[in-house]
Design an enzyme around this catalytic site. Sequence first.
Site, PDB file in Angstrom:
ATOM      1  CG  HIS A   1      47.352  38.076  34.827  1.00 34.18           C
ATOM      2  ND1 HIS A   1      48.207  37.086  35.229  1.00 34.18           N
ATOM      3  CD2 HIS A   1      46.489  37.502  33.946  1.00 34.18           C
ATOM      4  CE1 HIS A   1      47.889  35.959  34.613  1.00 34.18           C
ATOM      5  NE2 HIS A   1      46.852  36.179  33.833  1.00 34.18           N
TER       6      HIS A   1
ATOM      7  CG  ASP B   1      51.104  42.187  32.644  1.00 38.11           C
ATOM      8  OD1 ASP B   1      51.174  41.871  31.436  1.00 38.11           O
ATOM      9  OD2 ASP B   1      50.434  41.551  33.483  1.00 38.11           O
TER      10      ASP B   1
ATOM     11  CD  GLN C   1      45.218  40.359  27.456  1.00 44.15           C
ATOM     12  OE1 GLN C   1      44.880  40.529  26.293  1.00 44.15           O
ATOM     13  NE2 GLN C   1      45.207  39.190  28.051  1.00 44.15           N
TER      14      GLN C   1
ATOM     15  CE  LYS D   1      48.233  36.432  27.659  1.00 44.32           C
ATOM     16  NZ  LYS D   1      47.000  35.689  27.958  1.00 44.32           N
TER      17      LYS D   1
ATOM     18  CB  CYS E   1      45.048  34.918  36.275  1.00 39.22           C
ATOM     19  SG  CYS E   1      45.148  33.219  35.766  1.00 39.22           S
TER      20      CYS E   1
END
Length: 427
Positions: free
Chosen positions: A139, A216, A219, A242, A382
């Site tokens: 991302h 990261d 998710q 999220k 993104c």
Amino acid sequence: MNPVTAIARPERDVMPSALPVERARADFPILKRMIHGSPLVYLDSAATTQKPQIVIDTIAEYYRQTNANVHRGVYALSAQATDLYEKARGKVAAFIGAEKTDQIIFTRNTTEAINLVAYSWGLAHLQTNDEILLTEMEHHSNLVPWYLVAPKTGAVVRHLPIHDDGTLALERWKEFFTPKTRIVAVAHTSNVLGTINPIASIAARAHAAGALVLLDAAQGVPHAPFDVVALDADFVAFSAHKMLGPTGVGVLYGRRELLEGMDPFLGGGDMIRTVTLQGATWNDLPWKFEAGTPNIAGVIGFGAAIDYLSALGMDKVRRHEMELTDYALARMNALDSVDVYGPADATARAGVIAFNHRRIHPHDLATILDRRGIAIRAGHHCAQPLMERLGQSATARASFYVYNTRDEVDALIEGLIAAGKFFERNQ
Ligand code: PMP
């Protein structure tokens, strides 16, 4: 990249998740909304999730009953607000298996958490010709901070490629991870391909050569049981919004000795121990990295979101998403007008499916589906370098969470079929 066009359904029997989806749905007031006359089918949780009533109520109740600034007041209200705020930090620590609560730093979002590491750790530790290893599936939040910091230090950025099936080309590790690599910053889970990366193996390789690993996990953390110790991650970044929490709250988890050795990213109130006309010294962890008044209500609301997810059970959340993804992949692959990207097997991916209709631009598709109340995302997500790798300027994307059902997958498929027919008629 060749899209995965013929996905065989896994042979195994998929056990029902036992996630009480219908009961959970009742907790989300927004799911009662009608959009263009149809019930909302929300398939964009990878962008942001909906909020259960308990999160909304916890935030409202904080403002009604406990609102005061934290860490500063000696009066009861401030002490209560501080207590709620710090308790939420403890909930986050337990949720991801952090050893100590002070390893949890509240930021605004994943993006700020990664910038914190890039600036605070990167500026101090990266030197000319050092290497930062990213991947082709990142991302922009895990690309741009490094693009900003690398030139200031003389370090260079490299990208581990991906295979056509959307998995990392780990067999090429030695081409890209060199004796100069200082940090590997990688998505735990791709927000486009859904790929769940083999983090423990990446961390083992990086650590064996003395490099750090940043995940990261925007998710990752929201969708399955998550254990920072088992993954052996040095830094982990994710966002409350999220995972059923409010916007404006993110988390950086860090290994304690690394965080202790880092200078603050932002300066101001709350992050200092002393300030004189000559300079300043820093507060202890984690407050050293939390300059200014934080998003107190948001953090407390995030605590409620974590309680909610924990009560559902993260193993059940994972299983539910896997089942939906398995079902959606099978149904999408039965449509010859649709190309799906990412790993073929739902066990290797999260509940995120990027796809394209062969005759309809993703933006048009998203607009047509919206007329049926179905919210999907369309664009580059993104992840422009990944789009380039896929040979696409944009894709459509459907993503699932605890409140999504098979009926909603069916509604998506019916919408795709209807959109195809509509385009054929009007060509
Ligand atoms: N990384 C990934 C993998 C993401 O999916 C997202 C959100 N789309 C981000 C980073 C950025 O999250 P935020 O906007 O909350 O900073």
